[in-house]
Design an enzyme around this catalytic site. Structure first.
Site, PDB file in Angstrom:
ATOM      1  N   THR A   1       0.837  -1.212   0.000  1.00  0.00           N
ATOM      2  CA  THR A   1       0.000   0.000   0.000  1.00  0.00           C
ATOM      3  C   THR A   1       0.866   1.255   0.000  1.00  0.00           C
ATOM      4  OG1 THR A   1      -1.719  -1.193   1.222  1.00  0.00           O
ATOM      5  CG2 THR A   1      -1.812   1.221   1.275  1.00  0.00           C
TER       6      THR A   1
ATOM      7  N   GLN B   1       1.408   3.710  -6.518  1.00  0.00           N
ATOM      8  CA  GLN B   1       1.706   4.969  -7.210  1.00  0.00           C
ATOM      9  C   GLN B   1       0.490   5.535  -7.945  1.00  0.00           C
ATOM     10  OE1 GLN B   1       4.904   4.196  -9.944  1.00  0.00           O
ATOM     11  NE2 GLN B   1       6.431   3.960  -8.345  1.00  0.00           N
ATOM     12  N   GLY B   2       0.078   4.788  -8.994  1.00  0.00           N
ATOM     13  CA  GLY B   2      -0.870   5.313  -9.977  1.00  0.00           C
ATOM     14  C   GLY B   2      -2.132   5.881  -9.379  1.00  0.00           C
TER      15      GLY B   2
ATOM     16  N   GLU C   1      -5.885   4.950 -16.922  1.00  0.00           N
ATOM     17  CA  GLU C   1      -4.880   3.880 -16.916  1.00  0.00           C
ATOM     18  C   GLU C   1      -5.365   2.790 -17.864  1.00  0.00           C
ATOM     19  OE1 GLU C   1      -3.920   2.554 -12.955  1.00  0.00           O
ATOM     20  OE2 GLU C   1      -2.757   4.360 -12.530  1.00  0.00           O
TER      21      GLU C   1
ATOM     22  N   HIS D   1       3.674  -6.543 -14.054  1.00  0.00           N
ATOM     23  CA  HIS D   1       3.541  -5.147 -14.489  1.00  0.00           C
ATOM     24  C   HIS D   1       4.497  -4.927 -15.652  1.00  0.00           C
ATOM     25  CE1 HIS D   1       3.276  -0.803 -14.450  1.00  0.00           C
ATOM     26  NE2 HIS D   1       2.308  -0.883 -13.560  1.00  0.00           N
TER      27      HIS D   1
ATOM     28  N   ARG E   1      -2.819  -5.100 -19.101  1.00  0.00           N
ATOM     29  CA  ARG E   1      -1.442  -5.292 -18.622  1.00  0.00           C
ATOM     30  C   ARG E   1      -0.749  -6.524 -19.179  1.00  0.00           C
ATOM     31  NH1 ARG E   1      -1.243  -3.451 -12.380  1.00  0.00           N
ATOM     32  NH2 ARG E   1      -1.395  -1.318 -13.085  1.00  0.00           N
TER      33      ARG E   1
ATOM     34  N   HIS F   1       4.045  -8.394 -10.014  1.00  0.00           N
ATOM     35  CA  HIS F   1       3.442  -7.219  -9.381  1.00  0.00           C
ATOM     36  C   HIS F   1       2.294  -7.536  -8.430  1.00  0.00           C
ATOM     37  CE1 HIS F   1       2.432  -3.011  -9.065  1.00  0.00           C
ATOM     38  NE2 HIS F   1       1.222  -3.189  -9.571  1.00  0.00           N
TER      39      HIS F   1
ATOM     40  N   ARG G   1      -6.228  -8.410 -12.969  1.00  0.00           N
ATOM     41  CA  ARG G   1      -6.791  -7.248 -12.258  1.00  0.00           C
ATOM     42  C   ARG G   1      -6.756  -5.989 -13.117  1.00  0.00           C
ATOM     43  NH1 ARG G   1      -4.231  -3.187  -9.042  1.00  0.00           N
ATOM     44  NH2 ARG G   1      -2.277  -4.232  -9.511  1.00  0.00           N
TER      45      ARG G   1
ATOM     46  N   LEU H   1      -6.362  -1.080  -4.446  1.00  0.00           N
ATOM     47  CA  LEU H   1      -6.504  -0.222  -3.263  1.00  0.00           C
ATOM     48  C   LEU H   1      -7.984  -0.111  -2.909  1.00  0.00           C
ATOM     49  CD1 LEU H   1      -3.924   2.639  -4.037  1.00  0.00           C
ATOM     50  CD2 LEU H   1      -3.660   0.749  -2.432  1.00  0.00           C
TER      51      LEU H   1
HETATM   52  P1  FAD Z   1      -0.217  -4.685   1.944  1.00  0.00           P
HETATM   53  O1  FAD Z   1      -0.447  -3.245   1.718  1.00  0.00           O
HETATM   54  O2  FAD Z   1       0.910  -5.323   1.228  1.00  0.00           O
HETATM   55  O3  FAD Z   1      -0.016  -4.901   3.500  1.00  0.00           O
HETATM   56  C1  FAD Z   1       0.330  -6.180   3.998  1.00  0.00           C
HETATM   57  C2  FAD Z   1       0.709  -6.032   5.452  1.00  0.00           C
HETATM   58  O4  FAD Z   1       0.857  -7.316   6.050  1.00  0.00           O
HETATM   59  C3  FAD Z   1       2.023  -5.316   5.671  1.00  0.00           C
HETATM   60  O5  FAD Z   1       1.865  -4.496   6.795  1.00  0.00           O
HETATM   61  C4  FAD Z   1       2.995  -6.457   5.987  1.00  0.00           C
HETATM   62  O6  FAD Z   1       4.102  -6.078   6.751  1.00  0.00           O
HETATM   63  C5  FAD Z   1       2.090  -7.380   6.766  1.00  0.00           C
HETATM   64  N1  FAD Z   1       2.497  -8.778   6.822  1.00  0.00           N
HETATM   65  C6  FAD Z   1       2.818  -9.614   5.811  1.00  0.00           C
HETATM   66  N2  FAD Z   1       3.072 -10.844   6.298  1.00  0.00           N
HETATM   67  C7  FAD Z   1       2.896 -10.784   7.637  1.00  0.00           C
HETATM   68  C8  FAD Z   1       3.027 -11.725   8.689  1.00  0.00           C
HETATM   69  N3  FAD Z   1       3.396 -13.004   8.494  1.00  0.00           N
HETATM   70  N4  FAD Z   1       2.789 -11.312   9.964  1.00  0.00           N
HETATM   71  C9  FAD Z   1       2.443 -10.020  10.222  1.00  0.00           C
HETATM   72  N5  FAD Z   1       2.317  -9.084   9.255  1.00  0.00           N
HETATM   73  C10 FAD Z   1       2.531  -9.478   7.981  1.00  0.00           C
HETATM   74  N6  FAD Z   1      -2.795  -0.933  -6.498  1.00  0.00           N
HETATM   75  C11 FAD Z   1      -3.653   0.038  -6.847  1.00  0.00           C
HETATM   76  O7  FAD Z   1      -4.869  -0.146  -6.739  1.00  0.00           O
HETATM   77  N7  FAD Z   1      -3.181   1.231  -7.316  1.00  0.00           N
HETATM   78  C12 FAD Z   1      -1.860   1.494  -7.451  1.00  0.00           C
HETATM   79  O8  FAD Z   1      -1.472   2.579  -7.854  1.00  0.00           O
HETATM   80  C13 FAD Z   1      -0.935   0.470  -7.102  1.00  0.00           C
HETATM   81  N8  FAD Z   1       0.395   0.677  -7.229  1.00  0.00           N
HETATM   82  C14 FAD Z   1       1.256  -0.278  -6.762  1.00  0.00           C
HETATM   83  C15 FAD Z   1       2.621  -0.016  -6.772  1.00  0.00           C
HETATM   84  C16 FAD Z   1       3.515  -0.927  -6.243  1.00  0.00           C
HETATM   85  C17 FAD Z   1       4.986  -0.629  -6.253  1.00  0.00           C
HETATM   86  C18 FAD Z   1       3.029  -2.142  -5.697  1.00  0.00           C
HETATM   87  C19 FAD Z   1       3.975  -3.142  -5.117  1.00  0.00           C
HETATM   88  C20 FAD Z   1       1.677  -2.420  -5.711  1.00  0.00           C
HETATM   89  C21 FAD Z   1       0.780  -1.491  -6.231  1.00  0.00           C
HETATM   90  N9  FAD Z   1      -0.588  -1.728  -6.221  1.00  0.00           N
HETATM   91  C22 FAD Z   1      -1.450  -0.740  -6.602  1.00  0.00           C
HETATM   92  C23 FAD Z   1      -1.128  -2.924  -5.575  1.00  0.00           C
HETATM   93  C24 FAD Z   1      -1.587  -2.552  -4.154  1.00  0.00           C
HETATM   94  O9  FAD Z   1      -0.667  -1.642  -3.602  1.00  0.00           O
HETATM   95  C25 FAD Z   1      -1.688  -3.745  -3.247  1.00  0.00           C
HETATM   96  O10 FAD Z   1      -2.366  -4.797  -3.855  1.00  0.00           O
HETATM   97  C26 FAD Z   1      -2.454  -3.365  -1.970  1.00  0.00           C
HETATM   98  O11 FAD Z   1      -1.852  -2.237  -1.383  1.00  0.00           O
HETATM   99  C27 FAD Z   1      -2.453  -4.529  -1.010  1.00  0.00           C
HETATM  100  O12 FAD Z   1      -2.959  -4.081   0.218  1.00  0.00           O
HETATM  101  P2  FAD Z   1      -3.033  -5.100   1.432  1.00  0.00           P
HETATM  102  O13 FAD Z   1      -3.555  -4.338   2.592  1.00  0.00           O
HETATM  103  O14 FAD Z   1      -3.732  -6.317   1.016  1.00  0.00           O
HETATM  104  O15 FAD Z   1      -1.516  -5.541   1.655  1.00  0.00           O
HETATM  105  C1  SIN Z   2       0.683   1.611 -11.372  1.00  0.00           C
HETATM  106  O1  SIN Z   2       0.762   2.736 -10.880  1.00  0.00           O
HETATM  107  O2  SIN Z   2       0.996   1.322 -12.523  1.00  0.00           O
HETATM  108  C2  SIN Z   2       0.207   0.520 -10.508  1.00  0.00           C
HETATM  109  C3  SIN Z   2      -1.249   0.491 -10.540  1.00  0.00           C
HETATM  110  C4  SIN Z   2      -1.748  -0.829 -10.067  1.00  0.00           C
HETATM  111  O3  SIN Z   2      -0.998  -1.770  -9.861  1.00  0.00           O
HETATM  112  O4  SIN Z   2      -2.966  -0.920  -9.912  1.00  0.00           O
END
Ligand code: FAD
Ligand code: SIN
Length: 515
Positions: free
Chosen positions: A44, A48-49, A114, A229, A275, A336, A371, A377
């Site tokens: 999270t 970026q996007g 996008e 990605h 993608r 990604h 996706r 997000l």
């Molecule tokens: P995360 O945000 O990954 O959080 C997981 C949490 O679990 C973290 O706190 C981690 O430390 C914790 N954790 C993991 N394992 C354990 C464990 N065993 N014990 C305790 N804690 C643990 N999506 C979009 O919609 N728009 C975007 O622009 C976008 N850009 C992206 C850019 C990048 C560089 C990346 C990598 C991803 C992007 N994505 C984007 C995808 C999106 O960010 C993620 O899918 C989303 O944030 C996942 O949220 P989450 O809460 O499920 O997990």
């Molecule tokens: C990006 O900014 O290209 C990432 C967007 C996403 O993974 O949804």
């Protein structure tokens, strides 16, 4: 053995999904959010996007729904998608009311385009730091509730399952494993990009939640669908830093090593094709031109606009001596996002009573085989809230968890000699054999090699690195097995030996331990 704790609600992970669930539960009991690093370290934080939501005047939830289904390539769960797009606007307005500042144009929210979106519907913050803004606002909100405890540097190791129900988790803290009992547990531990040697994902993304849930007997689904990605920074000296799709949304073009634009030859939507199409086209151009990368070109755009719109990307690339306003940016695809995960219903409920999942670790079915950009997000917000609310309903009338009966097992810790070497070998293997382009031979070779490390899967370790390796090996085996079982090419899963969709392609592949 560390200290024993008991709470109403245990949340594993502090990204968008875990924090949103915590906010939902905070007024109703004591909540503990455990996270294995500092609280903000998550995918999270690096998003970026932006965040897709049908809120602009030119958009409708019905169009967002259609675009999501189309990207998912026939495998989305329609009810789950409908919930995402219908509840999305309200969850964004709620976030704004908590202090989120999205970028504006003339005092109105600014929406960008996008890939595979038929409308401008991506909200962004501070140009290209949308995830950081979400994490800031959600952490601030969580901190405002005295009922929510936070335990950083605490890694969930395994779930505690008794009489078929989940009653908490064992956690690793200060090299000691101890139980945290809970009336309901929510897995929000994110994805597993680190399984692949080339990835946009942060170090914490080691698929722990998927492996933990699998070991506990939960059903996992769609594990073969990994999204690559198209544009990670390709520089031998730099990490595979993401170059947001929004850069193509704002007019960035892809050129091969001979500086020729090529996307028009692959898809009518060119740079804004889905993608998987763009990633495969890049791989194909790299192959044809015998090159390790292609270029992303923004040099025709106004330099002032580029710096303002993509400040984080501009300054990061500059550190590696690439000025994105003047230079072609070397890029190549990177692992990604995982569409598959712990199967849930639309309330975040899993196949294990007392266990809920939300965010990237979960498979709600909203993403199908691929996706739609910036939908994750939103999924974290909408389904994090839903998982919180279902967890709450599930504990009504229930007493404290039966901790006395659940005597923690005596753990015997092992160590894996050269575990970092195995980690490196496994990541390279997965990239080369289970990456963007797959076939029976490559998948079988990966399965055999992974089998050599099978001995690691049933042992317990006292370090985060070793536990992560175990979880990555487990999840890598599930991805490989599912990819072998899907004899067809759908969504992000492409097999050279089965380029068509294959028979019975609309099925979902379920994985349950011991079955
Ligand atoms: P995360 O945000 O990954 O959080 C997981 C949490 O679990 C973290 O706190 C981690 O430390 C914790 N954790 C993991 N394992 C354990 C464990 N065993 N014990 C305790 N804690 C643990 N999506 C979009 O919609 N728009 C975007 O622009 C976008 N850009 C992206 C850019 C990048 C560089 C990346 C990598 C991803 C992007 N994505 C984007 C995808 C999106 O960010 C993620 O899918 C989303 O944030 C996942 O949220 P989450 O809460 O499920 O997990
Ligand atoms: C990006 O900014 O290209 C990432 C967007 C996403 O993974 O949804």
């Amino acid at each position: 053995m560390g200290r024993q704790e008991s709470v109403d609600f245990l949340i594993i992970g502090s990204g968008v999904a875990g924090l949103r669930a915590a906010i939902e539960l905070a007024p109703h009991g004591d909540v503990l959010v455990v996270t294995k690093d500092i609280p903000s370290e998550s995918s999270t934080e690096y998003a970026q996007g932006g965040i897709a939501v049908a809120l602009s005047d030119e958009d409708e939830v019905g169009i967002h729904y259609e675009d999501t289904l189309k990207a998912g390539d026939g495998l989305c769960r329609e009810d789950a998608v409908r919930i995402l797009v219908e509840e999305g606007p309200e969850s964004i307005l709620e976030l704004i009311s908590w202090g989120a500042e999205f970028d504006k144009e003339c005092s109105r929210l600014a929406f960008t385009l996008e890939a595979a979106h038929s409308r401008k519907r991506i909200l962004h913050a501070h140009g290209d730091a949308t995830g950081k803004e979400l994490e800031r606002v959600l952490l601030q909100k969580v901190r405002s509730f005295p009922s929510v405890g936070r335990s950083p540097f605490t890694m969930a190791v395994d779930l505690i399952v008794q009489d078929g129900g989940c009653i908490g988790a064992y956690v690793l803290r200060d090299r000691k494993i101890s139980p945290v009992f809970a009336r309901a547990t929510i897995l929000a531990s994110g994805g597993g990009g680190q399984i692949f040697s080339i990835t946009t994902n942060p170090q914490v993304a080691t698929a722990d939640g998927m492996a933990i849930a699998y070991r506990a007997g939960a059903e996992l689904e769609d594990m073969e669908f990994v999204q690559f990605h198209p544009t990670g920074l390709y520089l031998p000296s730099a990490p595979h830093f993401l170059l947001s799709e929004a850069m193509r949304g704002e007019g960035g073009r892809l050129r091969n090593i001979n500086r020729e634009p090529f996307m028009q030859r692959y898809h009518p939507m060119a740079e804004l094709a889905p993608r998987n199409v763009v990633a495969s086209a890049i791989i194909s151009e790299m192959f044809i031109t015998k090159s390790s990368h292609v270029y992303l070109d923004l040099t025709h755009l106004d330099a002032g606009f580029v710096k303002k719109r993509f400040p984080r990307i501009y300054s990061t690339c500059l550190k590696y001596e690439v000025d994105i306003t003047k230079d072609l940016i070397p890029v190549s695809p990177a692992a990604h996002y995982m569409m598959g995960g712990v199967k849930t219903d639309t309330g975040g409920g899993t196949s294990i009573k007392g266990l809920f999942a939300a965010g990237e670790v979960a498979c709600t079915g909203v993403h199908g085989g691929n996706r739609l950009a910036s939908n994750s997000l939103l999924e974290g917000l909408v389904y994090g809230k839903r998982a919180g609310s279902s967890a709450l309903s599930s504990v009504r009338g229930m007493g404290r968890p039966p901790e006395a009966e659940a005597m923690p097992p005596a753990f015997t810790f092992h160590s894996i000699p050269a575990h970092d070497e195995i980690r490196g070998q496994m990541r390279k293997l997965m990239w080369e054999k289970v990456g963007i382009i797959r076939c029976k031979d490559s998948l079988t070779a990966a399965k055999e090699k992974l089998g050599e490390w099978q001995y690691i899967l049933d042992k317990t370790f006292a370090t985060r690195r070793e536990l992560e390796l175990k979880n990555m090996l487990q999840t890598a085996a599930l991805i490989t097995e599912a990819a072998l079982l899907r004899e067809g090419s759908v969504g992000a899963h492409y097999r050279t030996d089965f380029p068509g969709r294959g028979e019975n392609w609309q099925r979902h592949i379920a994985m349950i331990k011991g079955r």
